[in-house]
Design a protein around this motif. Structure first.
Motif, short mmCIF file in Angstrom:
data_model
loop_
_atom_site.label_atom_id
_atom_site.label_comp_id
_atom_site.label_asym_id
_atom_site.label_seq_id
_atom_site.Cartn_x
_atom_site.Cartn_y
_atom_site.Cartn_z
N PRO A 1 8.76 -12.19 -7.09
CA PRO A 1 9.70 -11.47 -7.96
C PRO A 1 9.69 -11.99 -9.39
CG PRO A 1 10.77 -12.18 -5.91
CD PRO A 1 9.46 -12.87 -5.98
N ILE A 2 9.47 -13.31 -9.55
CA ILE A 2 9.45 -13.89 -10.90
C ILE A 2 8.25 -13.39 -11.68
CG2 ILE A 2 9.36 -16.07 -12.19
CD1 ILE A 2 10.59 -17.42 -9.70
N SER A 3 7.11 -13.20 -11.00
CA SER A 3 5.88 -12.79 -11.69
C SER A 3 5.99 -11.37 -12.27
CB SER A 3 4.70 -12.85 -10.72
OG SER A 3 4.78 -11.81 -9.75
N GLY A 4 6.75 -10.50 -11.61
CA GLY A 4 6.90 -9.12 -12.09
C GLY A 4 5.71 -8.23 -11.79
N LEU A 5 4.73 -8.73 -11.01
CA LEU A 5 3.55 -7.92 -10.68
C LEU A 5 3.91 -6.87 -9.63
CD1 LEU A 5 0.96 -10.84 -10.44
CD2 LEU A 5 1.09 -9.12 -12.25
N SER A 6 3.31 -5.68 -9.75
CA SER A 6 3.65 -4.59 -8.83
C SER A 6 2.93 -4.78 -7.49
CB SER A 6 3.24 -3.25 -9.44
OG SER A 6 1.83 -3.17 -9.50
N GLY A 7 3.50 -4.18 -6.44
CA GLY A 7 2.89 -4.26 -5.13
C GLY A 7 1.51 -3.62 -5.09
N GLY A 8 1.35 -2.49 -5.78
CA GLY A 8 0.06 -1.80 -5.82
C GLY A 8 -1.03 -2.66 -6.45
N TYR A 9 -0.68 -3.34 -7.55
CA TYR A 9 -1.65 -4.22 -8.21
C TYR A 9 -2.08 -5.34 -7.28
CZ TYR A 9 -3.38 -7.81 -11.39
OH TYR A 9 -4.16 -8.77 -11.99
N LEU A 10 -1.10 -5.94 -6.58
CA LEU A 10 -1.43 -7.05 -5.69
C LEU A 10 -2.30 -6.59 -4.52
CD1 LEU A 10 2.00 -8.96 -5.57
CD2 LEU A 10 -0.10 -9.64 -6.75
N VAL A 11 -2.02 -5.40 -3.98
CA VAL A 11 -2.83 -4.89 -2.86
C VAL A 11 -4.27 -4.67 -3.31
CG1 VAL A 11 -3.20 -2.92 -1.32
CG2 VAL A 11 -0.90 -3.84 -1.62
N GLN A 12 -4.48 -4.06 -4.49
CA GLN A 12 -5.84 -3.82 -4.99
C GLN A 12 -6.56 -5.14 -5.25
OE1 GLN A 12 -7.60 -0.72 -5.46
NE2 GLN A 12 -9.12 -2.36 -5.43
N GLU A 13 -5.83 -6.12 -5.79
CA GLU A 13 -6.43 -7.44 -6.03
C GLU A 13 -6.87 -8.07 -4.71
OE1 GLU A 13 -7.07 -9.77 -8.69
OE2 GLU A 13 -7.24 -7.80 -9.63
N MET A 14 -6.03 -7.95 -3.67
CA MET A 14 -6.37 -8.57 -2.38
C MET A 14 -7.58 -7.88 -1.75
SD MET A 14 -4.56 -11.15 -2.11
CE MET A 14 -4.50 -11.21 -3.91
N ILE A 15 -7.69 -6.55 -1.89
CA ILE A 15 -8.87 -5.84 -1.36
C ILE A 15 -10.13 -6.35 -2.05
CG2 ILE A 15 -10.03 -3.60 -1.27
CD1 ILE A 15 -7.21 -2.32 -1.00
#
Length: 367
Positions: free
Chosen positions: A27-41
């Protein structure tokens, strides 16, 4: 019930601690869930092959193979040659793999024989062995190439006429695997061919563990002396496990670098062993037990921390430079934490085993 809960906590203490840190920092980072999912893929397709290469030596009781840097160096030599010969596209990738395989086999045999001479101290020996072979690699690349080994591509040769430049642009093969077969699922882009290759390796590991050789490795990993008395060629089997791991690491490094698109000639391989081992430890593996879920789960947790921590650090202190420092601090801190928790977990397991043996002895005495 209480013992089951305690056992679950001990067995999964590393991923639980990392998951708590991620939940606090996200939550502190402010990164969106979609961005994190694409990064993990993207990061799963980039790193999985390397991390999965660690599993087979663990099955054979060799511990976590820090020597996968030997395989990484073999992969990089293949990439240097195809760049010099200007081989592009999928042909370049395949040729790089073919060049790296015999080098990785030779290095794996050398590593296996050295580790057989250092039974019980395989992990620290493989770290030192990596440093030693790194020196040989740098001598070949810095002095031998262009001087002894003919090189024709002026773009990768140092101005003095021999030696390879510090960085090589892999534009001829950049993301060839990742872009060959792409699937769009909603807003996410999935590199299907790379995922299929990783899936093929997972199936190979599952199949291999059921073969005679895989069963022999498992028997050696459980008890070397009993395996020897059962007629298993212990030392030869241990060498084979390191050869397989080194060969897989060489292919993994090629997949990794084709995704990045550039190669740091003298440094790209150095951190591979440490980061891959940190990832598999974070996934819940130990030096005696590792599985495919440990590898893949560890990559997701480790890279979530890697992506989230610098942004969280930046948001907390308001400085991008300090945020980058925070990334380095968190990255190496996570590795240290995983290794410390791994050791603590081993001590807890040994303590539980001693307690169980004492209870068996006491119950036998009462009879």
């Amino acid at each position: 019930m209480e013992n089951k809960g305690k056992k679950f906590l001990i067995n999964n203490i590393v991923p639980i601690v990392i998951l708590i840190m991620i939940v606090m920092a996200a939550p502190i980072s402010g990164l969106s869930g979609g961005y994190l999912v694409q990064e993990m893929i993207s990061r799963l397709s980039r790193n999985s092959f390397l991390v999965l290469s660690l599993i087979i030596p663990v099955v054979a009781g060799m511990g976590l193979n820090f020597g996968i840097v030997l395989g990484a160096m073999a992969g990089q030599l293949g990439l240097i040659f195809i760049t010099d010969w200007r081989i592009v596209g999928m042909e370049g990738i395949m040729l790089a793999v073919l060049i790296s395989l015999p080098i990785a086999v030779l290095l794996g045999i050398l590593g296996g024989y050295i580790l057989n001479k250092a039974k019980g101290r395989e992990m620290i020996t493989s770290i030192i062995m990596g440093f030693f072979i790194n020196g040989v690699y740098q001598l070949i690349v810095l002095y031998g190439m262009g001087n002894i080994i003919p090189m024709t591509n002026k773009k990768i040769i140092l101005s003095r006429g021999y030696g390879i430049r510090n960085a090589i642009d892999l534009k001829n093969i950049r993301q060839v695997l990742d872009k060959s077969m792409v699937v769009k699922v909603g807003e996410f882009t999935i590199p299907l061919l790379t995922i299929l290759i990783i899936g093929g390796l997972c199936l190979f590991i599952v199949w291999f563990r059921k073969t005679k050789l895989g069963q022999d490795m498992r028997a050696i990993g459980q008890d070397m002396e009993i395996a020897k008395s059962a007629g298993i060629a212990v030392e030869k089997t241990r060498v084979l496990s390191i050869v397989i791991s080194t060969v897989l690491a060489s292919i993994g490094q090629i997949i990794f670098l084709q995704n990045i698109g550039t190669m740091n000639t003298y440094n790209s391989h150095e951190q591979i062993g440490m980061f891959s081992i940190a990832a598999i430890l974070i996934g819940g593996a130990t030096a005696a037990k590792a599985s495919i879920p440990n590898a893949l789960g560890g990559i997701i947790l480790f890279h979530l921390m890697f992506v989230i921590s610098p942004r969280a650090g930046k948001e907390l202190v308001g400085s991008a430079q300090i945020g980058e420092f925070f990334r380095v601090f968190i990255s190496y801190g996570v590795i240290a934490l995983a290794l410390v928790l791994h050791q603590w977990r081993r001590e807890q397991e040994n303590k539980a085993e001693r307690k169980r043996m004492m209870e068996i002895q006491l119950s036998g005495g009462e009879k």
